[in-house]
Design a protein around this motif. Structure first.
Motif, mmCIF file in Angstrom:
data_model
loop_
_atom_site.group_PDB
_atom_site.id
_atom_site.type_symbol
_atom_site.label_atom_id
_atom_site.label_comp_id
_atom_site.label_asym_id
_atom_site.label_seq_id
_atom_site.Cartn_x
_atom_site.Cartn_y
_atom_site.Cartn_z
ATOM 1 N N GLY A 125 0.971 -1.079 0.073
ATOM 2 C CA GLY A 125 0.060 0.066 0.193
ATOM 3 C C GLY A 125 0.826 1.415 0.014
ATOM 4 O O GLY A 125 0.324 2.405 -0.619
ATOM 5 N N ALA A 126 1.968 1.354 -0.235
ATOM 6 C CA ALA A 126 2.819 2.599 0.107
ATOM 7 C C ALA A 126 2.728 2.563 -1.684
ATOM 8 O O ALA A 126 2.741 2.044 -2.435
ATOM 9 C CB ALA A 126 4.646 2.121 0.651
ATOM 10 N N VAL A 127 3.817 3.746 -1.425
ATOM 11 C CA VAL A 127 3.989 4.794 -2.586
ATOM 12 C C VAL A 127 5.376 4.648 -3.085
ATOM 13 O O VAL A 127 6.009 6.066 -2.665
ATOM 14 C CB VAL A 127 2.547 6.007 -2.809
ATOM 15 C CG1 VAL A 127 3.329 6.538 -4.100
ATOM 16 C CG2 VAL A 127 1.437 5.980 -3.199
ATOM 17 N N PRO A 128 5.601 4.120 -4.049
ATOM 18 C CA PRO A 128 7.386 4.344 -4.248
ATOM 19 C C PRO A 128 7.465 5.624 -4.624
ATOM 20 O O PRO A 128 7.495 5.679 -5.883
ATOM 21 C CB PRO A 128 7.493 2.992 -4.235
ATOM 22 C CG PRO A 128 6.715 1.624 -4.601
ATOM 23 C CD PRO A 128 5.452 2.685 -4.459
ATOM 24 N N VAL A 129 8.842 6.459 -4.573
ATOM 25 C CA VAL A 129 8.594 7.410 -5.061
ATOM 26 C C VAL A 129 10.359 7.459 -5.274
ATOM 27 O O VAL A 129 10.512 7.062 -4.145
ATOM 28 C CB VAL A 129 8.366 8.712 -4.072
ATOM 29 C CG1 VAL A 129 8.898 10.132 -4.561
ATOM 30 C CG2 VAL A 129 6.808 8.530 -3.892
ATOM 31 N N ARG A 130 10.985 8.079 -6.548
ATOM 32 C CA ARG A 130 12.245 8.005 -6.741
ATOM 33 C C ARG A 130 12.796 9.042 -5.583
ATOM 34 O O ARG A 130 12.137 10.215 -6.106
ATOM 35 C CB ARG A 130 12.396 7.907 -8.400
ATOM 36 C CG ARG A 130 13.416 7.724 -8.741
ATOM 37 C CD ARG A 130 14.406 8.260 -10.283
ATOM 38 N NE ARG A 130 13.165 7.481 -10.943
ATOM 39 C CZ ARG A 130 13.580 6.087 -11.609
ATOM 40 N NH1 ARG A 130 14.443 5.573 -11.067
ATOM 41 N NH2 ARG A 130 12.101 4.909 -11.966
ATOM 42 N N GLY A 131 13.782 8.631 -5.405
ATOM 43 C CA GLY A 131 14.246 9.711 -4.993
ATOM 44 C C GLY A 131 16.118 9.490 -4.284
ATOM 45 O O GLY A 131 16.434 8.105 -4.652
ATOM 46 N N ASP A 132 17.243 10.328 -3.739
ATOM 47 C CA ASP A 132 18.410 10.133 -3.490
ATOM 48 C C ASP A 132 18.470 10.846 -2.374
ATOM 49 O O ASP A 132 18.313 12.421 -2.413
ATOM 50 C CB ASP A 132 19.198 10.093 -4.452
ATOM 51 C CG ASP A 132 20.196 9.421 -4.159
ATOM 52 O OD1 ASP A 132 20.863 9.955 -3.237
ATOM 53 O OD2 ASP A 132 21.174 8.300 -5.132
ATOM 54 N N LEU A 133 19.178 11.219 -0.815
ATOM 55 C CA LEU A 133 19.824 11.758 -0.167
ATOM 56 C C LEU A 133 20.717 12.603 -0.451
ATOM 57 O O LEU A 133 21.040 13.828 0.014
ATOM 58 C CB LEU A 133 19.883 11.085 1.360
ATOM 59 C CG LEU A 133 18.615 10.257 1.754
ATOM 60 C CD1 LEU A 133 19.865 9.412 2.838
ATOM 61 C CD2 LEU A 133 18.229 11.800 2.141
ATOM 62 N N ASP A 134 21.510 12.517 -1.731
ATOM 63 C CA ASP A 134 22.238 12.971 -2.524
ATOM 64 C C ASP A 134 21.719 14.398 -3.627
ATOM 65 O O ASP A 134 22.841 14.932 -3.916
ATOM 66 C CB ASP A 134 23.121 12.000 -3.374
ATOM 67 C CG ASP A 134 24.703 12.218 -1.757
ATOM 68 O OD1 ASP A 134 25.030 12.657 -1.503
ATOM 69 O OD2 ASP A 134 25.159 10.977 -1.788
ATOM 70 N N ASP A 135 20.415 13.712 -4.093
ATOM 71 C CA ASP A 135 19.746 14.675 -5.614
ATOM 72 C C ASP A 135 19.082 15.290 -3.974
ATOM 73 O O ASP A 135 17.775 14.721 -4.187
ATOM 74 C CB ASP A 135 19.241 13.057 -6.243
ATOM 75 C CG ASP A 135 18.193 14.689 -6.962
ATOM 76 O OD1 ASP A 135 18.838 15.972 -7.225
ATOM 77 O OD2 ASP A 135 18.096 13.975 -8.269
#
Length: 304
Positions: free
Chosen positions: A51-61
């Motif tokens: 049920g989660a919504v995967p969201v693209r992301g990076d802690l360096d971005d």
């Protein structure tokens, strides 16, 4: 956006802590956006199925963080020490990027997970010769990110300081010789009581904080579900597995048998300076806890 309809952004969602938090929130009916590098990865897809919504992301971005935080009411913050770069700045850099992006997005509550004992170590007088420069850097980084969270001006913030994970005893694991044998390869004093926490309890603690941000504002929780020695842990594991889990003859024997020097120093430090997390701290806040015997029966024995 009304609080009831906005989401919690969970960083590290495909890791142990972030995954536990995502599952606990979803179980409680809280909308979750999971920050992941690859939404198509097996773990990200599994979170999506829950049920989660995967969201693209990076802690360096930073740009990706700002996009992921758009509409979030709260965020679960976790950054990890990089053993491949033991004196690098990635952990603090990632913490700063997330804190600044969350502040710019107007996030109302940050629950940050650190480590038991963070902020209590005198890094200025730390004995590098005995414990290693990497351990000094480790404690400095953990305290620095906590300071960033405290000082950012969020309306609500909470810091969790988990003890050593019980899941470190799930093979394959660096606790065991050859990762999967029946012999523990650790440099701890086997008779020193140490605090441990089930990763699921970290999820429960974070979910409790997100459910009641006012009650958990400013809480710095030293989180453990049990306190026991490695000798006791080996006995409990032996019972759960139906086989004998052996301990090294002593810390120096583990080093002679191939334990990496950095791990040896970290585990020796852990024995000499047991972490302060204790079960009563979380119990006093109404957070359910898992004792080591219970954990071994449900996790270790089930997978044996």
């Amino acid at each position: 956006m009304p609080e009831s309809s906005s989401f919690v952004l969970v960083t590290g969602a495909t890791g142990k802590q972030g995954g536990a938090v995502a599952r606990a929130l979803l179980h409680a009916g809280v909308p979750v956006h999971a920050l992941v590098r690859d939404p198509g990865s097996e773990r990200a897809v599994a979170l999506g199925a829950l049920g989660a919504v995967p969201v693209r992301g990076d802690l360096d971005d930073v740009a990706s963080l700002k996009a992921a935080l758009d509409g979030a009411r709260a965020v679960f913050s976790v950054q990890t020490y990089d053993p491949a770069d033991p004196t690098g700045d990635s952990e603090v850099r990632h913490g700063r990027n997330l804190v600044e992006a969350a502040r710019a997005a107007g996030v109302g509550h940050v629950v940050h997970t650190s480590v038991s004992g963070a902020g209590t170590v005198d890094v200025e007088r730390f004995d590098e010769r005995r414990w290693g420069a990497h351990m000094r850097h480790y404690w400095r980084g953990k305290a620095a990110v906590e300071d960033l969270v405290r000082g950012a001006g969020f309306p609500r913030w909470t810091i969790l300081r988990p003890a050593t994970f019980m899941e470190n005893f799930v093979r394959p694991s660096f606790y065991f010789a050859d990762l999967t044998s029946d012999r523990l390869l650790v440099g701890v004093d086997p008779d020193v009581p140490l605090p441990f926490v089930a990763v699921g309890d970290i999820g429960a603690a974070a979910a409790a904080a997100f459910a009641e941000p006012g009650r958990f504002h400013g809480v710095e929780l030293e989180l453990a579900g049990d306190v026991l020695s490695f000798r006791t842990a080996a006995r409990v594991l032996s019972e759960a597995l139906g086989t004998t889990i052996e301990l090294p003859a002593g810390p120096e024997q583990a080093l002679a048998d191939g334990l990496m020097t950095g791990l040896f120093q970290a585990q020796q430090y852990m024995s000499a300076h047991p972490a302060p997390a204790r079960p009563e701290f979380a119990a006093d806040l109404g957070i359910p806890l898992t004792g080591f015997h219970q954990w071994a029966r449900s996790v270790i024995a089930a997978g044996a």
